[in-house]
Scaffold this motif. Structure first.
Motif, PDB file in Angstrom:
ATOM      1  N   MET A 257       4.279  13.311   5.129  1.00 35.86           N
ATOM      2  CA  MET A 257       3.290  12.353   4.655  1.00 35.86           C
ATOM      3  C   MET A 257       3.742  11.580   3.424  1.00 35.86           C
ATOM      4  SD  MET A 257      -0.433  14.112   5.333  1.00 35.86           S
ATOM      5  CE  MET A 257      -0.150  15.545   4.306  1.00 35.86           C
ATOM      6  N   ASP A 258       4.897  11.943   2.869  1.00 35.39           N
ATOM      7  CA  ASP A 258       5.422  11.197   1.728  1.00 35.39           C
ATOM      8  C   ASP A 258       6.326  10.065   2.233  1.00 35.39           C
ATOM      9  OD1 ASP A 258       5.863  10.442  -0.835  1.00 35.39           O
ATOM     10  OD2 ASP A 258       6.887  12.280  -1.468  1.00 35.39           O
ATOM     11  N   VAL A 259       6.729   9.197   1.328  1.00 41.55           N
ATOM     12  CA  VAL A 259       7.597   8.085   1.720  1.00 41.55           C
ATOM     13  C   VAL A 259       8.978   8.610   2.105  1.00 41.55           C
ATOM     14  CG1 VAL A 259       6.370   6.504   0.196  1.00 41.55           C
ATOM     15  CG2 VAL A 259       8.439   7.638  -0.630  1.00 41.55           C
ATOM     16  N   THR A 260       9.663   7.857   2.940  1.00 35.26           N
ATOM     17  CA  THR A 260      11.037   8.170   3.315  1.00 35.26           C
ATOM     18  C   THR A 260      11.969   7.478   2.320  1.00 35.26           C
ATOM     19  OG1 THR A 260      10.368   8.217   5.642  1.00 35.26           O
ATOM     20  CG2 THR A 260      12.724   8.081   5.171  1.00 35.26           C
ATOM     21  N   PRO A 261      12.742   8.246   1.536  1.00 34.28           N
ATOM     22  CA  PRO A 261      13.591   7.622   0.494  1.00 34.28           C
ATOM     23  C   PRO A 261      14.487   6.513   1.021  1.00 34.28           C
ATOM     24  CG  PRO A 261      13.520   9.996   0.198  1.00 34.28           C
ATOM     25  CD  PRO A 261      12.833   9.717   1.501  1.00 34.28           C
ATOM     26  N   GLY A 262      15.082   6.721   2.180  1.00 35.10           N
ATOM     27  CA  GLY A 262      15.959   5.698   2.736  1.00 35.10           C
ATOM     28  C   GLY A 262      15.226   4.414   3.057  1.00 35.10           C
ATOM     29  N   GLU A 263      13.972   4.539   3.496  1.00 34.47           N
ATOM     30  CA  GLU A 263      13.183   3.345   3.801  1.00 34.47           C
ATOM     31  C   GLU A 263      12.840   2.585   2.528  1.00 34.47           C
ATOM     32  OE1 GLU A 263      11.084   0.600   6.272  1.00 34.47           O
ATOM     33  OE2 GLU A 263      12.672   2.087   6.608  1.00 34.47           O
ATOM     34  N   VAL A 264      12.568   3.306   1.457  1.00 34.48           N
ATOM     35  CA  VAL A 264      12.293   2.665   0.170  1.00 34.48           C
ATOM     36  C   VAL A 264      13.477   1.808  -0.260  1.00 34.48           C
ATOM     37  CG1 VAL A 264      11.931   3.071  -2.296  1.00 34.48           C
ATOM     38  CG2 VAL A 264      10.684   4.442  -0.608  1.00 34.48           C
ATOM     39  N   VAL A 265      14.672   2.396  -0.234  1.00 33.28           N
ATOM     40  CA  VAL A 265      15.873   1.666  -0.642  1.00 33.28           C
ATOM     41  C   VAL A 265      16.115   0.476   0.283  1.00 33.28           C
ATOM     42  CG1 VAL A 265      18.379   1.815  -0.910  1.00 33.28           C
ATOM     43  CG2 VAL A 265      16.923   3.692  -1.704  1.00 33.28           C
ATOM     44  N   HIS A 266      15.922   0.696   1.578  1.00 34.02           N
ATOM     45  CA  HIS A 266      16.151  -0.383   2.551  1.00 34.02           C
ATOM     46  C   HIS A 266      15.230  -1.575   2.287  1.00 34.02           C
ATOM     47  CE1 HIS A 266      16.635  -2.508   6.345  1.00 34.02           C
ATOM     48  NE2 HIS A 266      15.322  -2.440   6.519  1.00 34.02           N
ATOM     49  N   VAL A 267      13.953  -1.308   2.095  1.00 32.58           N
ATOM     50  CA  VAL A 267      12.979  -2.391   1.890  1.00 32.58           C
ATOM     51  C   VAL A 267      13.259  -3.120   0.577  1.00 32.58           C
ATOM     52  CG1 VAL A 267      10.540  -2.909   1.500  1.00 32.58           C
ATOM     53  CG2 VAL A 267      11.194  -1.316   3.310  1.00 32.58           C
TER      54      VAL A 267
ATOM     55  N   HIS B 263       0.841  -1.200   0.000  1.00 38.97           N
ATOM     56  CA  HIS B 263       0.000   0.000   0.000  1.00 38.97           C
ATOM     57  C   HIS B 263       0.871   1.242   0.000  1.00 38.97           C
ATOM     58  CE1 HIS B 263      -3.211   2.772   0.562  1.00 38.97           C
ATOM     59  NE2 HIS B 263      -2.805   3.130   1.771  1.00 38.97           N
ATOM     60  N   GLY B 264       1.865   1.277   0.876  1.00 42.70           N
ATOM     61  CA  GLY B 264       2.798   2.391   0.896  1.00 42.70           C
ATOM     62  C   GLY B 264       2.892   3.127   2.211  1.00 42.70           C
ATOM     63  N   ASP B 265       1.925   2.913   3.107  1.00 37.80           N
ATOM     64  CA  ASP B 265       1.951   3.660   4.365  1.00 37.80           C
ATOM     65  C   ASP B 265       3.111   3.254   5.266  1.00 37.80           C
ATOM     66  OD1 ASP B 265       0.637   1.196   4.668  1.00 37.80           O
ATOM     67  OD2 ASP B 265      -0.548   1.906   6.368  1.00 37.80           O
ATOM     68  N   THR B 266       3.589   2.022   5.145  1.00 34.58           N
ATOM     69  CA  THR B 266       4.721   1.581   5.970  1.00 34.58           C
ATOM     70  C   THR B 266       6.018   2.270   5.566  1.00 34.58           C
ATOM     71  OG1 THR B 266       5.074  -0.305   4.486  1.00 34.58           O
ATOM     72  CG2 THR B 266       3.704  -0.678   6.446  1.00 34.58           C
ATOM     73  N   LEU B 267       6.029   2.917   4.402  1.00 32.41           N
ATOM     74  CA  LEU B 267       7.225   3.615   3.938  1.00 32.41           C
ATOM     75  C   LEU B 267       7.318   5.037   4.491  1.00 32.41           C
ATOM     76  CD1 LEU B 267       7.032   2.578   0.167  1.00 32.41           C
ATOM     77  CD2 LEU B 267       8.496   1.550   1.924  1.00 32.41           C
ATOM     78  N   CYS B 268       6.237   5.528   5.084  1.00 34.18           N
ATOM     79  CA  CYS B 268       6.185   6.918   5.570  1.00 34.18           C
ATOM     80  C   CYS B 268       6.673   6.977   7.017  1.00 34.18           C
ATOM     81  CB  CYS B 268       4.775   7.466   5.447  1.00 34.18           C
ATOM     82  SG  CYS B 268       4.116   7.412   3.757  1.00 34.18           S
ATOM     83  N   THR B 269       7.926   6.651   7.220  1.00 37.84           N
ATOM     84  CA  THR B 269       8.446   6.489   8.577  1.00 37.84           C
ATOM     85  C   THR B 269       8.644   7.817   9.308  1.00 37.84           C
ATOM     86  OG1 THR B 269      10.701   6.424   7.691  1.00 37.84           O
ATOM     87  CG2 THR B 269       9.574   4.318   8.012  1.00 37.84           C
ATOM     88  N   LEU B 270       8.702   8.938   8.595  1.00 37.41           N
ATOM     89  CA  LEU B 270       8.842  10.236   9.254  1.00 37.41           C
ATOM     90  C   LEU B 270       7.554  10.663   9.952  1.00 37.41           C
ATOM     91  CD1 LEU B 270      10.920  12.310   6.666  1.00 37.41           C
ATOM     92  CD2 LEU B 270      11.721  11.119   8.717  1.00 37.41           C
ATOM     93  N   ASP B 271       6.437  10.090   9.541  1.00 41.24           N
ATOM     94  CA  ASP B 271       5.153  10.383  10.186  1.00 41.24           C
ATOM     95  C   ASP B 271       5.027   9.479  11.412  1.00 41.24           C
ATOM     96  OD1 ASP B 271       2.601  11.084  10.894  1.00 41.24           O
ATOM     97  OD2 ASP B 271       1.737  10.798   8.893  1.00 41.24           O
ATOM     98  N   GLU B 272       5.723   9.846  12.465  1.00 40.06           N
ATOM     99  CA  GLU B 272       5.802   8.983  13.646  1.00 40.06           C
ATOM    100  C   GLU B 272       4.456   8.823  14.337  1.00 40.06           C
ATOM    101  OE1 GLU B 272       8.860  10.672  16.034  1.00 40.06           O
ATOM    102  OE2 GLU B 272      10.478  10.086  14.666  1.00 40.06           O
ATOM    103  N   GLY B 273       3.643   9.882  14.328  1.00 41.09           N
ATOM    104  CA  GLY B 273       2.321   9.787  14.942  1.00 41.09           C
ATOM    105  C   GLY B 273       1.457   8.764  14.246  1.00 41.09           C
ATOM    106  N   TYR B 274       1.482   8.776  12.913  1.00 37.16           N
ATOM    107  CA  TYR B 274       0.701   7.794  12.169  1.00 37.16           C
ATOM    108  C   TYR B 274       1.220   6.388  12.408  1.00 37.16           C
ATOM    109  CZ  TYR B 274      -0.926   4.728   8.546  1.00 37.16           C
ATOM    110  OH  TYR B 274      -1.449   3.638   7.900  1.00 37.16           O
ATOM    111  N   GLN B 275       2.526   6.205  12.447  1.00 41.33           N
ATOM    112  CA  GLN B 275       3.089   4.870  12.643  1.00 41.33           C
ATOM    113  C   GLN B 275       2.710   4.307  14.014  1.00 41.33           C
ATOM    114  OE1 GLN B 275       4.325   3.094  10.282  1.00 41.33           O
ATOM    115  NE2 GLN B 275       4.429   4.750   8.774  1.00 41.33           N
TER     116      GLN B 275
END
Length: 242
Positions: A172-182, A114-126
């Motif tokens: 609210m956008d994806v974290t680039p580093g998380e994208v590469v990591h996953v 879905h993509g929400d797990t990539l938005c790691t900067l949104d700590e409240g949402y996570q």
């Protein structure tokens, strides 16, 4: 040979224009394809498979007709419809997939999510996501009468809209580093996701190799479809009709 991807339709009885576009898509364009993948937020809100409203029955019937015609349909939960369960799957013929699923897309290993797990900067949402995905909390929620769950869902829906208005677009956008990591962890060079409502094709490097991230569009102002063939993938829109 064609595979279609859609996400973030946010279907509700309040938006008959979106529903009409979706039903046309299901009865025409989606027929005879190799597979249809829905990458989350099919519905604006889903509070349980026991909500048998006429609207939900209409949507489930469209999936049932498509799967009965021989088209495989797959679904990954979004942040709005993570409570879709086995009964929905049984009634529609749609297969529920894990939140991170790797498929062979015409010879290219491709990560779907879905993509929400990539938005790691949104700590409240996570933090919120971790709480509502807790199996015990979900068990308690399903013990409530349907009408109470509907009220809770409406409050959560309005609260989410108000909270998002105060957040920066970067959070609210994806974290680039998380994208590469996953992608590196799962050994893929192609990713397809929704959630951010920012349709685009991004190029990047994963483990020194060229890679790409395809972001699906939402269905607020028009339909959005990713069309993949053995040759390539193309993002397209579909106009709403009066």
């Amino acid at each position: 040979m064609t595979t279609l991807f859609i996400s973030d339709l946010h279907l509700s009885a309040d938006r008959p224009d979106i529903t009409a576009c979706f039903l046309r898509f299901m009865s025409t364009e989606a027929r005879g394809i190799d597979a249809l993948y829905v990458l989350g937020d099919l519905f604006e809100m889903w509070i349980g498979d026991d909500d048998d409203s006429p609207f939900h029955q209409q949507i489930k019937s469209a999936f049932r007709q498509l799967t009965d015609s021989g088209v495989p349909c797959y679904f990954i939960h979004g942040n709005r419809d993570f409570l879709i369960g086995k009964r929905f799957s049984q009634e529609t013929g749609v297969e529920l997939l894990p939140e991170h699923t790797v498929v062979d897309l015409y010879g290219t290993p491709t990560l779907l999510l879905h993509g929400d797990t990539l938005c790691t900067l949104d700590e409240g949402y996570q933090r919120y996501r971790k709480k509502v995905h807790n199996r015990f909390i979900q068990w308690l929620f399903f013990r409530l009468p349907l009408r109470y769950r509907q009220r809770i869902g409406e409050k959560m829906r309005s609260g989410s809209s108000e909270t998002n208005q105060t957040k920066s677009q970067a959070i609210m956008d994806v974290t680039p580093g998380e994208v590469v990591h996953v992608m590196a962890e799962l050994g893929v060079n192609q990713m397809i996701h929704g959630h951010t409502h920012r349709p685009d094709v991004h190029t990047l490097s994963v483990n020194g190799q060229d890679a790409r991230r395809i972001v699906l569009g939402d269905w607020y102002d028009h339909g959005s479809v990713l069309i993949c063939t053995p040759q390539d993938c193309q993002l397209e829109t579909r106009d709403f009709q009066p």
